[in-house]
Scaffold this active site. Structure first.
Site, PDB file in Angstrom:
ATOM      1  N   GLU A 194      15.297  35.541   7.218  1.00 26.28           N
ATOM      2  CA  GLU A 194      13.995  36.169   7.466  1.00 26.28           C
ATOM      3  C   GLU A 194      12.940  35.249   8.080  1.00 26.28           C
ATOM      4  O   GLU A 194      11.831  35.134   7.566  1.00 26.28           O
ATOM      5  CB  GLU A 194      13.435  36.745   6.156  1.00 26.28           C
ATOM      6  CG  GLU A 194      14.309  37.829   5.574  1.00 26.28           C
ATOM      7  CD  GLU A 194      13.649  38.527   4.386  1.00 26.28           C
ATOM      8  OE1 GLU A 194      13.717  39.749   4.336  1.00 26.28           O
ATOM      9  OE2 GLU A 194      13.085  37.840   3.505  1.00 26.28           O
TER      10      GLU A 194
HETATM   11  C1  TNX Z   1      15.032  39.518   1.217  1.00 34.74           C
HETATM   12  S1  TNX Z   1      17.914  38.673   0.732  1.00 34.74           S
HETATM   13  C2  TNX Z   1      15.114  38.188   0.898  1.00 34.74           C
HETATM   14  C3  TNX Z   1      14.398  37.676  -0.285  1.00 34.74           C
HETATM   15  C4  TNX Z   1      13.637  38.753  -0.999  1.00 34.74           C
HETATM   16  C5  TNX Z   1      14.462  40.011  -1.015  1.00 34.74           C
HETATM   17  C6  TNX Z   1      13.857  41.111  -1.809  1.00 34.74           C
HETATM   18  C7  TNX Z   1      17.285  37.432   1.434  1.00 34.74           C
HETATM   19  C8  TNX Z   1      18.200  36.457   1.988  1.00 34.74           C
HETATM   20  N1  TNX Z   1      15.943  37.322   1.543  1.00 34.74           N
HETATM   21  O1  TNX Z   1      13.544  36.634   0.079  1.00 34.74           O
HETATM   22  O2  TNX Z   1      13.370  38.340  -2.286  1.00 34.74           O
HETATM   23  O3  TNX Z   1      14.625  40.444   0.305  1.00 34.74           O
HETATM   24  O4  TNX Z   1      12.508  41.204  -1.667  1.00 34.74           O
END
Ligand code: TNX
EC number: 3.2.1.52
Length: 678
Positions: A292
């Protein structure tokens, strides 16, 4: 007696004659001297005391004691991905024999043995079995986010104990994120002093946890997430920020801050930090995050945009790829194998980098194409708050055949060309999970998932899942898990001494799913000022699994198939729920923290009345009309959190709670319709 081991062994036969468990154990360990096995056996003794309700002691004397013979050879690969985990276990009137090719198998065998005990008419009994067992997947993990909420060392120890009980072998700790950085760094102490926000693990505590887990056959894989999710690192060391303004009051930005990839010092900082942390965590695998990354952090910063243009880096993805490739190479030089979230696939990174697939199963193929091994997490998100059977239904690729003899353990195991999945990990992100909620947000659901990771498809059984999980839950609570005690404490705070009706409601309701209960997410998605929510509502106490509702639904099902004997029990429960409104309202009048639930308890009551009408207990000529409306409402409540995108624009039900007896009510109504047609 029912002999149930969870996860179910690959092969097991049960003899109908159980044996009486005496208080004396005559233990004989054949194999190498091993301090680890000595400690395991001592733990086993005290856990067996807990399970059997009688003080167990070791004895040298054969008379009146239960012989336990453990045979194993030392496994030089213990606590690596390739360790030998298989074991065979025989229990009969001659005693117990446990045989394993390594330490891990002994641990697993002892955990199976503990599950064969129960009490009956003044005795502790041990089921007589023959078990031949080995895992389906090599990497059977749990990812726990200790950044969004901090968990005490003892809280983590409890989870490790429960993990060992269901034969999980990897605890992946997500140790840094926007919210906080959670490990003491000697080199960059501002990370914990500023970025830790008062709660972090000292290096001694980390070493303790690593050893605690290692004793139980569990590897700890650390994750330090970069180049996104670094808000807390940048609070401590703002010089490495892509965008300098860091404003914690704007909660939306906490997930967005990224490192500056155009600053050479950034790479030095990350590499030094990773080197220090790589020394603290002995496991071969080191998780670099990589998920992300917000493109705008880079493209809207002129300095970074210029850097990208000068180097012909055409996109944010390519920029991240360049970053990842440098970091992975540095990690490799530290003697570690890097693992990253599937976004790191965009980079030209060493083939031995393991890909943790989370965004969707299609990324398995991408990883395979690049020759990478995969740890599968997509679907296994415990923070989606789905019930156990939903996770249990997910298909799981079979493990590749890892050649047992490969000795170059600097690379991930050789992969079959088609299926590079070396294992799987459930994940719990903890934006809305506090320390005292953790046990209940992980268990018993993690047990259901552990069975999928361990047990071959042919031996899995969804029809008996809930009764077996109910048993597992009681057992892990006996061994020290605090899911129930902590939920009780939370309720006691809301309504001290006045929570009987609330408890009845909570037993058959579950929180809404897929982040529907994460109010902060919803505020951010709607560009409203976001505030961190307090975790003291009914939905925070309610559990994703309702054993009571599952049992009711199963009885309704049995009734519809003609089993009339269950009718009194169905009626008894329905009456309890139908009559819960008035006492609940009295409790809520005293304690406003319960008021949220008034709509929920009324819905429950209406639903129960429909069930009673369907069973002809309530006289109401108009009941079918009412049944339709009640069921449609409850269905709509479920629909509002059916997936993560739907929740964004859906109004959630009262108190963010779902009615878990809905399937049973539907069954009763349908059955009743049929009899009316005749
Ligand atoms: C995405 S899953 C994320 C997390 C968050 C989650 C839920 C992932 C690799 N990254 O940073 O906690 O969604 O909010």
């Amino acid at each position: 007696m029912p002999a149930e081991i969870l996860p179910r062994p690959a092969h097991m036969t049960v003899d109908s004659r159980a044996i009486i468990l005496p208080q004396l154990l005559q233990l004989e360990v054949q194999g190498v001297r091993s301090a680890l096995i000595r400690r395991a056996v001592e733990r086993f003794r005290s856990q067996l005391t807990r399970m059997s309700g009688q003080e167990m002691t070791f004895s040298k004397v054969r008379n009146g004691s239960l012989p336990i013979e453990i045979r194993f050879v030392h496994d030089p690969r213990y606590l690596t991905l390739d360790m030998h985990e298989g074991y065979s276990l025989d229990v009969d009137d001659k005693g117990v024999r446990l045989t394993a090719q390594g330490e891990a198998g002994v641990l697993h065998g002892l955990s199976s043995l503990l599950q064969l005990v129960h009490r009956e008419s003044g005795h502790a009994l041990l089921a007589a079995v023959h078990v031949n067992d080995e895992p389906r997947l090599h990497w059977r993990g749990l990812m726990l986010d200790v950044s969004r909420h901090f968990f005490q060392v003892t809280t983590l120890e409890r989870q490790i104990d429960a993990m060992a009980f269901v034969k999980l072998n990897v605890l992946h700790l997500h140790l840094s994120d926007g919210e906080a950085f959670r490990v003491e760094s000697r080199r960059y102490p501002r990370l914990q002093l500023i970025g830790g926000h008062g709660e972090y693990y000292t290096q001694d505590q980390i070493r303790h946890l690593v050893a605690y887990a290692a004793d139980r056959g569990i590897r700890i894989v650390p994750e330090f997430d970069t180049p996104g999710h670094v808000f807390s690192l940048l609070e401590a060391y703002p010089a490495y920020a892509a965008v300098p303004s860091l404003n914690r009051d704007d909660r939306a930005t906490i997930n967005r801050a990224a490192l500056d990839p155009s600053n050479p010092q950034t790479y030095l900082f990350v590499t030094n930090l990773y080197r220090e942390m790589a020394g603290l965590f002995p496991d071969r695998y080191f998780h670099i995050g990589g998920d992300e990354v917000r493109g705008a952090q880079w493209t809207t910063t002129p300095r970074i945009a210029r850097y990208m243009a000068e180097r012909h880096i055409a996109s944010v993805e390519a920029m991240q790829a360049a970053y990842t490739s440098r970091i992975v190479n540095a990690v490799t030089r530290m003697g570690k194998t890097a693992i990253g979230w599937d976004e790191v696939l965009r980079a030209d990174i060493p083939r031995n980098t393991v890909i943790q697939v989370w965004r969707g199963r299609e990324h398995i193929a991408d990883a395979a194409a690049g020759g990478h091994a995969v740890v599968l997490s997509s679907g296994f998100y415990l923070d989606h708050l789905m019930p156990s059977d939903a996770y249990y239904r997910l298909p799981l690729p079979d493990a590749p055949t890892v050649s047992p003899g490969h000795d170059d353990d600097t690379v991930a195991p050789p992969l079959s060309s088609t299926v590079p999945v070396i294992g799987a990990e459930a994940a719990l992100w903890t934006e809305i999970v506090s320390d005292e909620m953790l046990d209940g947000r992980l268990w018993p659901r993690m047990g259901a998932i552990a069975e999928r990771f361990w047990t071959p498809d042919a031996a899995c059984d969804s029809a008996t899942l809930y009764p077996r999980l109910t048993t597992l839950y009681e057992r892990i609570e006996l061994l020290g898990l605090q899911a129930r005690a902590n939920a009780d404490a939370m309720l006691a705070r809301l309504a001290p001494g006045q929570a009987d009706a609330a408890r009845i409601l909570l037993e058959v309701t579950s929180p809404v799913r897929n982040y529907g209960h994460n109010h902060e997410f919803m505020q951010i998605r709607h560009k409203k000022p976001a505030i961190r929510q307090t975790l003291d509502s009914l939905a925070d106490i309610a559990q994703p699994d309702s054993f009571r509702a599952e049992a009711f639904n199963a009885e309704a099902e049995a009734f519809s198939r003609g089993d009339k004997a269950v009718k009194p029990d169905l009626i008894r429960w329905l009456i309890l729920w139908a009559n819960d409104v008035e006492p609940f309202e009295r409790e809520a009048a005293q304690y406003p923290g319960l008021r949220d639930g008034i709509g929920t308890v009324r819905d429950l009551s209406n639903m129960a009345k429909v069930g009673l009408a369907a069973l002809d207990v309530e006289q109401d000529t108009n009941w079918r009309q009412r049944a339709k409306a009640v069921i449609a409402d409850a269905d709509a409540d479920y629909a509002a959190s059916v997936d993560t995108s739907i929740v964004t624009n859906s109004v959630q039900p009262p108190a963010d709670l779902l009615q878990r007896i809905l399937p049973g009510i539907k069954t009763l109504v349908e059955k009743s319709n049929r009899s009316a047609e005749r």
